[in-house]
Design a protein around this motif. Structure first.
Motif, PDB file in Angstrom:
ATOM      1  N   ARG A 192      34.028  24.953 102.714  1.00 16.09           N
ATOM      2  CA  ARG A 192      33.087  25.230 103.809  1.00 16.09           C
ATOM      3  C   ARG A 192      33.788  25.685 105.072  1.00 16.09           C
ATOM      4  O   ARG A 192      33.197  26.364 105.902  1.00 16.09           O
ATOM      5  CB  ARG A 192      32.278  23.963 104.138  1.00 16.09           C
ATOM      6  N   ILE A 245      28.980  31.043 104.442  1.00 16.76           N
ATOM      7  CA  ILE A 245      27.586  30.976 104.877  1.00 16.76           C
ATOM      8  C   ILE A 245      26.839  29.989 103.974  1.00 16.76           C
ATOM      9  O   ILE A 245      27.251  29.751 102.836  1.00 16.76           O
ATOM     10  CB  ILE A 245      26.878  32.354 104.812  1.00 16.76           C
ATOM     11  N   THR A 246      25.755  29.434 104.482  1.00 16.99           N
ATOM     12  CA  THR A 246      24.962  28.499 103.677  1.00 16.99           C
ATOM     13  C   THR A 246      23.742  29.223 103.113  1.00 16.99           C
ATOM     14  O   THR A 246      23.544  30.415 103.351  1.00 16.99           O
ATOM     15  CB  THR A 246      24.476  27.316 104.535  1.00 16.99           C
ATOM     16  N   PRO A 300      23.204  22.102 103.792  1.00 12.87           N
ATOM     17  CA  PRO A 300      23.065  21.863 105.228  1.00 12.87           C
ATOM     18  C   PRO A 300      24.033  22.717 106.045  1.00 12.87           C
ATOM     19  O   PRO A 300      25.161  22.958 105.628  1.00 12.87           O
ATOM     20  CB  PRO A 300      23.413  20.379 105.385  1.00 12.87           C
ATOM     21  N   ASP A 301      23.564  23.179 107.210  1.00 12.72           N
ATOM     22  CA  ASP A 301      24.446  23.887 108.133  1.00 12.72           C
ATOM     23  C   ASP A 301      25.436  22.913 108.764  1.00 12.72           C
ATOM     24  O   ASP A 301      26.568  23.250 109.021  1.00 12.72           O
ATOM     25  CB  ASP A 301      23.632  24.558 109.248  1.00 12.72           C
ATOM     26  N   TYR A 302      24.950  21.695 109.004  1.00 11.17           N
ATOM     27  CA  TYR A 302      25.816  20.668 109.591  1.00 11.17           C
ATOM     28  C   TYR A 302      26.537  19.951 108.479  1.00 11.17           C
ATOM     29  O   TYR A 302      25.999  19.754 107.400  1.00 11.17           O
ATOM     30  CB  TYR A 302      24.993  19.650 110.381  1.00 11.17           C
ATOM     31  N   HIS A 303      27.751  19.538 108.754  1.00 15.96           N
ATOM     32  CA  HIS A 303      28.471  18.730 107.772  1.00 15.96           C
ATOM     33  C   HIS A 303      29.566  17.976 108.478  1.00 15.96           C
ATOM     34  O   HIS A 303      29.785  18.167 109.653  1.00 15.96           O
ATOM     35  CB  HIS A 303      29.032  19.590 106.648  1.00 15.96           C
TER      36      HIS A 303
END
Lengths: 210, 225
Positions: free
Chosen positions: A195, A201-202, A207-210
């Motif tokens: 990531r 890209i997601t 999730p965009d947040y991690h």
């Protein structure tokens, strides 16, 4: 050279595999949005004339169509990555790269189908597909446990290849069909590493947040 | 149902990086195990009090764990400190997580059965250990213990010498190799084995031994006989 067009459906995991590489390699392209659900446009006469398999994704460039996510990944990496790292054609890592690419197109497709059954409510035996997906994740986790002991961070080489890229989406999306990440600690670390790579890209479900 | 040990292993320490979280199940209870940015480990119930979302899907920001759903942030004491939809709100003290004691010992993160579990009951500290792997298998912990005691370690033809350090922590010795196995009871038929070995042990061979062990653990008993 005319523009490369990706025939894409935003929620389709195999389309995401190609979008991911296009982004990571910074390849200029156009998108044709296919109404896969509910329209099943990929099976329409117009699109079957381009890709007779009736599958997504496929790409078209200069009048030539190429289908199959893994073949497209190899094709794009070969022609757009001067470092020769994403597809290590000439080196000893080629074998493992192709083997794991084949794994993504083979046993791991149980995970792709399990997600389709769970998310799109298409027909299929969810429990059997989930068992297949779990077995595939175990093979991957066992492999990454041994790689980590050797001090290696990636599936096939000292750097990420299209094998890692082809394998990542199914694991990243596994919660869509209720397989959690806790039983696969080595894959969890590998996903986190991937990531952080430039151009990642997601897609919906990751999730965009991690 | 067996009685729950005071301390249960939930993960190998180096498999949970700073600023990350993961789920863990102990006797059917869903927990979130997370490390803040300073590296300190925390164990909470895996539920956001807001909408019940699993906190293990969440993300770490500094010394807070945030819920993926609406971004509610909880400090290391489990107290909700920030609600993004109401940034001016002073969050009531009642919005808090159920927390459990967390400890690191011998390369493993242990979760206490309560918030004030007695640290003196943790296994004795050992130094010079190296990571082998965590192994998840669909079997009872009793079967896992039996198979561990009966299966030769790499390089040996004989069953290892078994020493129970605590009720869920065993030492297996065979020649120069010593394998320490912490047993996490996830459910009736689900067990995790967290394995560390003494320095100099053939770690890759032990990881393969563990992989083979899973096949035995998941073979139905009638067939294995």
């Amino acid at each position: 050279m005319s523009a490369l067009t990706l025939y894409n459906y935003e929620l389709d995991e195999n389309s995401y595999r190609v979008r991911l590489l296009l982004s990571m390699l910074g390849i200029q392209h156009e998108i044709y949005s296919v109404n896969m659900l509910p329209g099943r446009e990929e099976k329409s006469p117009a699109l079957l004339a381009l890709n007779p398999c009736g599958t997504l994704p496929f790409i078209e460039q200069d009048g030539t169509v190429m289908f199959g996510a893994e073949a497209i990944l190899a094709h794009l990496a070969r022609n757009n990555d001067a470092s020769r790292k994403w597809l290590p054609i000439d080196g000893p890592d080629f074998t493992a790269t192709m083997m794991w690419l084949g794994f993504a197109a083979g046993p791991l497709q149980a995970a792709v189908k399990a997600r389709e059954v769970a998310v799109f409510a298409v027909g299929g035996h969810l429990e059997r597909l989930k068992a297949g997906a779990r077995a595939a994740f175990r093979i991957m986790d066992d492999h990454m446990v041994l790689r980590q002991i050797e001090g290696k961070d990636w599936f096939a080489a000292d750097h990420p290849t299209i094998a890692d890229l082809a394998l990542i989406p199914s694991f990243a999306l596994s919660r869509d069909f209720n397989i959690d990440h806790e039983e696969f600690p080595a894959l969890r670390l590998w996903l986190r590493r991937f990531r952080r790579l430039p151009g990642f890209i997601t897609m919906p479900g990751i999730p965009d947040y991690h | 149902m067996t009685s729950q040990p005071i301390w249960s292993p939930v993960a190998l320490s180096n498999m949970v990086e700073p600023s990350t979280s993961t789920g863990a199940v102990v006797n059917g209870a869903e927990l979130v195990v997370w490390r803040d940015s300073s590296g300190k480990a925390h164990v909470w119930e895996d539920r956001c009090p807001h909408r019940g979302m699993r906190m293990s899907f969440g993300f770490v920001r500094g010394d807070h764990l945030a819920c993926l759903y609406h971004g509610w942030q909880y400090d290391t004491a489990g107290q909700c400190s920030h609600i993004p939809a109401h940034p001016q709100l002073e969050v009531p003290q009642t919005i808090r997580m159920q927390t459990f004691a967390a400890a690191e010992r011998n390369g493993i993160i242990w979760a206490g059965a309560t918030a004030d579990a007695n640290a003196a009951l943790l296994p004795a500290e050992r130094t010079g250990l190296v990571t082998v792997r965590s192994l998840y298998a669909d079997c009872t912990s009793a079967k896992a213990l039996k198979v561990l005691a009966a299966t030769p370690l790499p390089g040996s033809a004989d069953a290892p010498t078994v020493e129970a350090i605590t009720e869920n922590y065993v030492s297996l010795t065979s020649g120069p190799i010593r394998l320490l196995v912490a047993i996490q009871i996830m459910g009736e038929e689900k067990t995790a084995l967290h394995m560390m070995a003494t320095e100099g042990a053939p770690v890759a061979a032990l990881a393969r031994y563990a992989q083979d062990l899973r096949l035995i653990l998941e073979t139905p008993v009638a067939e294995a006989a």
